[in-house]
Design a protein around this motif. Structure first.
Motif, PDB file in Angstrom:
ATOM      1  N   ASP A 158       1.499  18.150  -0.322  1.00  0.00           N
ATOM      2  CA  ASP A 158       1.866  17.965  -1.730  1.00  0.00           C
ATOM      3  C   ASP A 158       2.593  16.644  -1.950  1.00  0.00           C
ATOM      4  O   ASP A 158       2.306  15.918  -2.906  1.00  0.00           O
ATOM      5  CB  ASP A 158       2.720  19.134  -2.212  1.00  0.00           C
ATOM      6  CG  ASP A 158       1.918  20.423  -2.332  1.00  0.00           C
ATOM      7  OD1 ASP A 158       0.811  20.366  -2.907  1.00  0.00           O
ATOM      8  OD2 ASP A 158       2.379  21.459  -1.836  1.00  0.00           O
ATOM      9  N   SER A 159       3.542  16.302  -1.067  1.00  0.00           N
ATOM     10  CA  SER A 159       4.231  15.013  -1.187  1.00  0.00           C
ATOM     11  C   SER A 159       3.255  13.866  -0.999  1.00  0.00           C
ATOM     12  O   SER A 159       3.319  12.849  -1.707  1.00  0.00           O
ATOM     13  CB  SER A 159       5.358  14.920  -0.157  1.00  0.00           C
ATOM     14  OG  SER A 159       6.412  15.803  -0.468  1.00  0.00           O
ATOM     15  N   ALA A 160       2.335  14.007  -0.050  1.00  0.00           N
ATOM     16  CA  ALA A 160       1.348  12.959   0.189  1.00  0.00           C
ATOM     17  C   ALA A 160       0.448  12.768  -1.030  1.00  0.00           C
ATOM     18  O   ALA A 160       0.169  11.636  -1.453  1.00  0.00           O
ATOM     19  CB  ALA A 160       0.502  13.301   1.413  1.00  0.00           C
TER      20      ALA A 160
ATOM     21  N   LEU B 131      -9.575  12.620  -1.306  1.00  0.00           N
ATOM     22  CA  LEU B 131      -9.664  13.220   0.023  1.00  0.00           C
ATOM     23  C   LEU B 131      -8.876  14.518   0.116  1.00  0.00           C
ATOM     24  O   LEU B 131      -9.344  15.507   0.703  1.00  0.00           O
ATOM     25  CB  LEU B 131      -9.169  12.242   1.089  1.00  0.00           C
ATOM     26  CG  LEU B 131     -10.005  10.993   1.340  1.00  0.00           C
ATOM     27  CD1 LEU B 131      -9.425  10.206   2.515  1.00  0.00           C
ATOM     28  CD2 LEU B 131     -11.456  11.343   1.614  1.00  0.00           C
ATOM     29  N   LEU B 132      -7.667  14.531  -0.442  1.00  0.00           N
ATOM     30  CA  LEU B 132      -6.810  15.702  -0.286  1.00  0.00           C
ATOM     31  C   LEU B 132      -7.245  16.875  -1.144  1.00  0.00           C
ATOM     32  O   LEU B 132      -6.807  18.000  -0.917  1.00  0.00           O
ATOM     33  CB  LEU B 132      -5.358  15.327  -0.600  1.00  0.00           C
ATOM     34  CG  LEU B 132      -4.754  14.239   0.299  1.00  0.00           C
ATOM     35  CD1 LEU B 132      -3.307  13.986  -0.058  1.00  0.00           C
ATOM     36  CD2 LEU B 132      -4.894  14.613   1.770  1.00  0.00           C
ATOM     37  N   ALA B 133      -8.109  16.617  -2.109  1.00  0.00           N
ATOM     38  CA  ALA B 133      -8.633  17.703  -2.935  1.00  0.00           C
ATOM     39  C   ALA B 133      -9.985  18.200  -2.427  1.00  0.00           C
ATOM     40  O   ALA B 133     -10.607  19.046  -3.069  1.00  0.00           O
ATOM     41  CB  ALA B 133      -8.764  17.240  -4.385  1.00  0.00           C
TER      42      ALA B 133
ATOM     43  N   GLU C  87      -1.462   6.451  -2.559  1.00  0.00           N
ATOM     44  CA  GLU C  87      -2.654   5.930  -3.239  1.00  0.00           C
ATOM     45  C   GLU C  87      -3.879   6.130  -2.353  1.00  0.00           C
ATOM     46  O   GLU C  87      -4.962   6.450  -2.847  1.00  0.00           O
ATOM     47  CB  GLU C  87      -2.466   4.451  -3.547  1.00  0.00           C
ATOM     48  CG  GLU C  87      -3.633   3.818  -4.278  1.00  0.00           C
ATOM     49  CD  GLU C  87      -3.407   2.349  -4.572  1.00  0.00           C
ATOM     50  OE1 GLU C  87      -4.260   1.760  -5.259  1.00  0.00           O
ATOM     51  OE2 GLU C  87      -2.395   1.793  -4.116  1.00  0.00           O
ATOM     52  N   HIS C  88      -3.700   5.927  -1.054  1.00  0.00           N
ATOM     53  CA  HIS C  88      -4.793   6.086  -0.097  1.00  0.00           C
ATOM     54  C   HIS C  88      -4.383   7.096   0.976  1.00  0.00           C
ATOM     55  O   HIS C  88      -3.194   7.338   1.186  1.00  0.00           O
ATOM     56  CB  HIS C  88      -5.142   4.749   0.564  1.00  0.00           C
ATOM     57  CG  HIS C  88      -5.551   3.693  -0.399  1.00  0.00           C
ATOM     58  ND1 HIS C  88      -4.731   2.633  -0.749  1.00  0.00           N
ATOM     59  CD2 HIS C  88      -6.694   3.542  -1.117  1.00  0.00           C
ATOM     60  CE1 HIS C  88      -5.359   1.874  -1.630  1.00  0.00           C
ATOM     61  NE2 HIS C  88      -6.549   2.399  -1.870  1.00  0.00           N
ATOM     62  N   ALA C  89      -5.375   7.656   1.635  1.00  0.00           N
ATOM     63  CA  ALA C  89      -5.105   8.612   2.710  1.00  0.00           C
ATOM     64  C   ALA C  89      -6.034   8.335   3.881  1.00  0.00           C
ATOM     65  O   ALA C  89      -7.132   7.787   3.721  1.00  0.00           O
ATOM     66  CB  ALA C  89      -5.292  10.052   2.229  1.00  0.00           C
ATOM     67  N   ALA C  90      -5.543   8.690   5.059  1.00  0.00           N
ATOM     68  CA  ALA C  90      -6.348   8.687   6.275  1.00  0.00           C
ATOM     69  C   ALA C  90      -6.187  10.067   6.897  1.00  0.00           C
ATOM     70  O   ALA C  90      -5.088  10.429   7.317  1.00  0.00           O
ATOM     71  CB  ALA C  90      -5.885   7.597   7.239  1.00  0.00           C
ATOM     72  N   VAL C  91      -7.250  10.840   6.906  1.00  0.00           N
ATOM     73  CA  VAL C  91      -7.219  12.196   7.444  1.00  0.00           C
ATOM     74  C   VAL C  91      -7.860  12.157   8.828  1.00  0.00           C
ATOM     75  O   VAL C  91      -9.026  11.762   8.970  1.00  0.00           O
ATOM     76  CB  VAL C  91      -7.955  13.181   6.529  1.00  0.00           C
ATOM     77  CG1 VAL C  91      -7.894  14.594   7.114  1.00  0.00           C
ATOM     78  CG2 VAL C  91      -7.344  13.161   5.128  1.00  0.00           C
ATOM     79  N   LEU C  92      -7.073  12.530   9.849  1.00  0.00           N
ATOM     80  CA  LEU C  92      -7.546  12.478  11.224  1.00  0.00           C
ATOM     81  C   LEU C  92      -8.237  13.784  11.595  1.00  0.00           C
ATOM     82  O   LEU C  92      -7.637  14.859  11.531  1.00  0.00           O
ATOM     83  CB  LEU C  92      -6.378  12.215  12.178  1.00  0.00           C
ATOM     84  CG  LEU C  92      -5.647  10.877  11.984  1.00  0.00           C
ATOM     85  CD1 LEU C  92      -4.500  10.753  12.987  1.00  0.00           C
ATOM     86  CD2 LEU C  92      -6.607   9.707  12.131  1.00  0.00           C
TER      87      LEU C  92
ATOM     88  N   ASP D 133       0.836  -1.200   0.000  1.00  0.00           N
ATOM     89  CA  ASP D 133       0.000   0.000   0.000  1.00  0.00           C
ATOM     90  C   ASP D 133       0.871   1.251   0.000  1.00  0.00           C
ATOM     91  O   ASP D 133       2.055   1.211   0.354  1.00  0.00           O
ATOM     92  CB  ASP D 133      -0.894  -0.002   1.243  1.00  0.00           C
ATOM     93  CG  ASP D 133      -2.166   0.812   1.065  1.00  0.00           C
ATOM     94  OD1 ASP D 133      -2.292   1.523   0.053  1.00  0.00           O
ATOM     95  OD2 ASP D 133      -3.041   0.726   1.951  1.00  0.00           O
ATOM     96  N   ARG D 134       0.301   2.352  -0.412  1.00  0.00           N
ATOM     97  CA  ARG D 134       0.908   3.682  -0.272  1.00  0.00           C
ATOM     98  C   ARG D 134      -0.110   4.544   0.445  1.00  0.00           C
ATOM     99  O   ARG D 134      -1.071   5.009  -0.171  1.00  0.00           O
ATOM    100  CB  ARG D 134       1.246   4.277  -1.635  1.00  0.00           C
ATOM    101  CG  ARG D 134       2.428   3.639  -2.347  1.00  0.00           C
ATOM    102  CD  ARG D 134       2.628   4.245  -3.718  1.00  0.00           C
ATOM    103  NE  ARG D 134       1.538   3.884  -4.616  1.00  0.00           N
ATOM    104  CZ  ARG D 134       1.186   4.582  -5.689  1.00  0.00           C
ATOM    105  NH1 ARG D 134       1.810   5.710  -5.976  1.00  0.00           N
ATOM    106  NH2 ARG D 134       0.193   4.184  -6.461  1.00  0.00           N
ATOM    107  N   LEU D 135       0.089   4.747   1.737  1.00  0.00           N
ATOM    108  CA  LEU D 135      -0.905   5.392   2.576  1.00  0.00           C
ATOM    109  C   LEU D 135      -0.307   6.611   3.260  1.00  0.00           C
ATOM    110  O   LEU D 135       0.773   6.522   3.850  1.00  0.00           O
ATOM    111  CB  LEU D 135      -1.421   4.406   3.626  1.00  0.00           C
ATOM    112  CG  LEU D 135      -2.358   4.972   4.699  1.00  0.00           C
ATOM    113  CD1 LEU D 135      -3.702   5.359   4.102  1.00  0.00           C
ATOM    114  CD2 LEU D 135      -2.549   3.956   5.824  1.00  0.00           C
TER     115      LEU D 135
END
Length: 271
Positions: free
Chosen positions: A201-203, A226-228, A208-213, A32-34
């Motif tokens: 920006d690096s993230a 998510l980041l957009a 590929e996936h993100a977890a925003v707390l 994964d790329r998280l």
């Protein structure tokens, strides 16, 4: 389809007088790329330490291959063989008199024979681009070099999951690009890379996936989506990544930075 390597379900963690995580659900899959993102104090570092088994949750369930984490010595050793955490400050991990000795510490404690230890150390130092520093004293190196030595120490354990706490913090843009390229190669070789970061920006470019707390819980999904999301970014006190903002100005749909190029553009062409 195979299940996740690591999972968190309803994970709760409390500092004295404050509940940091209030029921986090998260899956980490093979290769994964998280990216884990959030404001200061949102629990990013805490979540990585929980996943690494360095601390225990107040409630909830952490699993490795679907089985609950075991808190005995055998269980912790099994987790360490497969999951490695690289801390934000490399000086919290480096202690030996030479780079090679520091990188060899983990494999030596697995009881491996000398030939296997040497093989792992050489491979890890090459992957982290610190082989030329093998005989140097770690604390005499630059901050960026020390970060790479700490990374090499984790890689020498040959983990399936690599957890990185603020890997680009304190690095200049050139060092950040080199590190992200290194992480890309590790992912391409089959390692799941999880990075807790403020570097949106690096993230956005890497993950590929993100977890925003936010408010002690994790909003998970595709990183580009998510980041957009400006509303989510505002709630998490994050700055939106630059590429979606540029794409909106250009009237294009962008899911990765290279999408900003026209179809006929040659990114390698001179001006």
């Amino acid at each position: 389809m195979a299940g996740p390597i690591l999972s968190a379900r309803g994970v709760v963690f409390r500092h004295p007088g404050r509940e940091v995580l209030r029921g986090v659900d998260l899956d980490i899959a093979v290769a994964d790329r998280l990216a884990v993102l959030g404001a200061n104090g949102s629990g990013k570092s805490t979540l990585l330490r929980l996943l690494a088994g360095a601390i225990d949750p107040a409630a909830g369930r952490l699993t490795l291959d679907g089985a609950p984490y075991r808190r005995d010595r055998r269980g912790r050793n099994r987790l360490r063989r497969r999951v490695q955490l690289v801390l934000q400050d490399p000086d919290d991990q480096l202690f030996a008199t030479t780079v090679a000795a520091d990188v060899s510490y983990g494999p030596a404690n697995l009881g491996l024979d000398r030939a296997e230890i040497d093989r792992r150390v050489a491979a890890a130092m090459a992957a982290a681009e610190v082989a030329h520093l093998a005989d140097r004293v770690p604390h005499q190196l630059s901050f960026g070099q020390r970060k790479r030595v700490a990374l090499a120490g984790a890689l020498a354990m040959e983990p399936e999951v690599l957890l990185l706490d603020e890997p680009t913090a304190g690095l200049d843009p050139a060092a950040t690009r080199r590190l992200m390229a290194t992480l890309g190669r590790l992912h391409a070789a089959g390692t799941a890379v999880v990075m807790a970061t403020h570097d949106v920006d690096s993230a956005w470019e890497f993950a590929e996936h993100a977890a925003v707390l936010v408010d002690g819980r994790a909003r998970t999904g595709p990183a580009a989506e998510l980041l957009a999301d400006p509303a989510l970014a505002a709630r998490a006190r994050l700055t939106p990544p630059w590429a979606p903002l540029v794409s909106a100005a250009l009237g294009r749909s962008v899911t990765r930075p290279e999408d900003l190029l026209d179809p006929g553009d040659d990114p390698g062409a001179g001006g």
